[in-house]
Scaffold this motif. Structure first.
Motif, PDB file in Angstrom:
ATOM      1  N   GLY A 181       0.832  -1.199   0.000  1.00  0.00           N
ATOM      2  CA  GLY A 181       0.000   0.000   0.000  1.00  0.00           C
ATOM      3  C   GLY A 181       0.866   1.250   0.000  1.00  0.00           C
ATOM      4  N   SER A 182       0.614   2.139   0.955  1.00  0.00           N
ATOM      5  CA  SER A 182       1.355   3.394   1.082  1.00  0.00           C
ATOM      6  C   SER A 182       2.042   3.468   2.433  1.00  0.00           C
ATOM      7  N   ILE A 201       7.607   0.637  -2.536  1.00  0.00           N
ATOM      8  CA  ILE A 201       6.305   1.080  -2.021  1.00  0.00           C
ATOM      9  C   ILE A 201       5.365   1.166  -3.211  1.00  0.00           C
ATOM     10  N   ALA A 202       4.289   0.391  -3.158  1.00  0.00           N
ATOM     11  CA  ALA A 202       3.413   0.290  -4.325  1.00  0.00           C
ATOM     12  C   ALA A 202       2.726   1.614  -4.639  1.00  0.00           C
ATOM     13  N   TYR A 203       2.350   2.363  -3.619  1.00  0.00           N
ATOM     14  CA  TYR A 203       1.633   3.612  -3.847  1.00  0.00           C
ATOM     15  C   TYR A 203       2.499   4.805  -3.420  1.00  0.00           C
ATOM     16  N   ALA A 204       2.149   5.485  -2.369  1.00  0.00           N
ATOM     17  CA  ALA A 204       2.819   6.756  -2.066  1.00  0.00           C
ATOM     18  C   ALA A 204       3.599   6.691  -0.760  1.00  0.00           C
ATOM     19  N   GLY A 225       4.079   8.325  -5.803  1.00  0.00           N
ATOM     20  CA  GLY A 225       4.731   9.594  -5.543  1.00  0.00           C
ATOM     21  C   GLY A 225       5.362   9.651  -4.176  1.00  0.00           C
ATOM     22  N   LEU A 226       6.243  10.638  -4.011  1.00  0.00           N
ATOM     23  CA  LEU A 226       6.867  10.938  -2.726  1.00  0.00           C
ATOM     24  C   LEU A 226       6.502  12.376  -2.390  1.00  0.00           C
TER      25      LEU A 226
END
Length: 487
Positions: A181-182, A201-204, A225-226
């Motif tokens: 997830g995030s 990290i799959a998402y953010a 994104g970061l």
């Protein structure tokens, strides 16, 4: 994996505020049978001794909320459905290679035995300038308050408002962390740095409002994104070397502060990079060999001259919150002491892509000036001549102005100082304008140059016009060849 089975027994239900033994708590956790499908929840306990769930399996959601632990938590290689330590206090959490099928929550927890005094992440110093913090850590001999090396979390890692306070350089050691997830780290406070080298990290990764001693995200892969926005603060270096981020990397309204704050983003790959910080960073901004589609920045937050590295940095479009004219943008390039022709050409190409041909020419003109400054004296002198006469090929109207000015000056002189005629009856009628133009044209002849012979000062003026014509023609040809050859 350790697991205790036995006959059904009444569930142990300590009340909030109770003091319990860690061994007793462990027995209850690993002996729990998830018949009802609900979470295994303990709230507000004071736990004496070391709670060690290493290499255990817990099929329930384990909630240890608002608990106080006297000793570090040992959860290495634990397998659990979900783990919630929100609001709890402990000296440390050692959970390398933990497997969590759901979320791992540390929201509002306090880990560590010190005070949150920043321990900035710094680069290798000069000799005698203090201890060196290595980039590739010897993981077997390095410790941190929170250890999640090789951890696998199939849900989210939630560390919002977590406080990590210790005297060591690292607050989080999570190399090769894998999160499906995030990572939610809004408002995280960490005295040391976060080590997320090669994490996936799959998402953010959300660090909005976090206050850390630094971040090493070398090789980080992030699917969405970061976000290090809205008051994110780092007292040390932020490294995203060779990181691959799908979506955006943003430092909007962030602070990269003294004593060692710097953004080291070499070989970063991201579609959109936002660098409009709250204030100019204390240290360097390194974008060497980074590749982005869109760069969003602010002139007010550019690093100081000498602290910018743009070598090999590529981008397709530039955006700013406020307007930045082309000459100010050229000043941005010159803050890199090693900026070469490639950096200027990259900027010119971005202007061309936006349809701004005039700005592209201005940048390329500035490129020639910048490159010529390193030539030998003769090269710099010839460059100065080309710049004055023709703008290195990027100011063609300047050559026409010089030609007309010299022709007008020569015509005015010879209108009052007619030279002596030579030749026979086929002599042309005297025309000071055509005579001056004929002197200026280095190759073709209008027939006037050889029909009159100036004397005294007039001969010096004629020689000056001839030399000026050749110089102007040579500069024009050199500039034209450069423009055709280099864009």
């Amino acid at each position: 994996m350790a697991r205790l089975r036995g006959s059904r027994r009444p569930r142990w239900r300590p009340a909030p505020g109770d003091t319990v033994d860690a061994a007793r708590l462990r027995e209850e956790i690993i002996g729990h049978e998830d018949s009802a499908g609900g979470p295994l929840r303990f709230e507000g306990l004071r736990v004496r001794g070391r709670l060690d769930l290493s290499r255990c399996r817990v099929d329930s959601v384990l909630e240890l909320v608002d608990c106080v632990f006297d000793e570090p938590l040992r959860f290495a290689e634990l397998t659990v459905s979900a783990l919630d330590l929100s609001g709890s206090r402990a000296p440390a959490l050692h959970a390398n290679r933990v497997t969590v099928d759901g979320d791992l929550r540390l929201s509002g927890a306090t880990l560590g035995s010190g005070t949150p005094v920043p321990q900035p992440l710094t680069g290798p110093p000069a000799a005698g300038d203090g201890p060196r913090v290595p980039r590739r850590l010897p993981e077997d001999s390095t410790s941190a308050v929170v250890e999640l090396a090789d951890a696998r979390i199939d849900g989210n890692l939630v560390v919002e408002q977590l406080t990590v306070a210790d005297s060591g350089p690292w607050s989080l050691l999570a190399p090769r962390l894998n999160v499906s997830g995030s990572v939610h780290a809004r408002g995280l406070t960490a005295s040391g740095a976060l080590y997320l080298r090669d994490a996936q990290i799959a998402y953010a990764l959300n660090l909005n409002g976090a206050d850390v001693g630094g971040l090493d995200g070398t090789g980080l892969a992030c699917g969405r994104g970061l976000y290090a926005d809205w008051g994110f603060r780092s007292a040390g270096q932020v490294l995203l070397r060779a990181a691959t981020i799908e979506g955006v990397v943003t430092f909007h309204d962030s602070v990269v502060d003294a004593p060692a704050g710097a953004l080291l983003l070499s070989r970063l790959r991201v579609p959109r990079l936002r660098l409009d910080l709250r204030a100019a960073p204390a240290g360097a901004v390194v974008l060497q060999d980074a590749a982005v589609d869109v760069l969003v920045d602010s002139a007010a937050t550019w690093p100081a001259p000498g602290r910018l590295n743009l070598e090999g940095f590529t981008y397709k479009r530039l955006e700013t919150a406020g307007p930045v004219d082309v000459r100010t943008r050229i000043g941005w390039l010159t803050r890199d002491p090693n900026a070469g022709a490639g950096s200027f050409e990259q900027l010119a190409t971005s202007y061309e892509s936006a349809g701004d041909e005039r700005s592209a020419r201005i940048v390329r003109h500035a490129r020639e000036r910048h490159v010529r400054r390193l030539d030998r004296l003769s090269g710099r002198a010839w460059g100065l001549v080309q710049d004055l006469l023709f703008g290195y090929g990027y100011a063609p109207r300047r050559a026409l102005v010089w030609l007309l000015s010299l022709a007008a000056a020569g015509s005015l002189w010879f209108a009052y100082h007619e030279p002596r005629a030579v030749g026979g009856s086929g002599q042309r009628a005297w025309d000071p304008v055509l005579y001056s133009v004929d002197l200026l044209i280095p190759v073709a002849s209008l027939g006037y140059r050889g029909s009159w012979d100036p004397q005294g000062a007039g001969k010096a003026v004629a020689v000056f016009l001839v030399v000026s014509g050749w110089t102007l023609a040579t500069a024009v040809l050199a500039g034209a060849r450069r423009v055709i050859g280099r864009g």
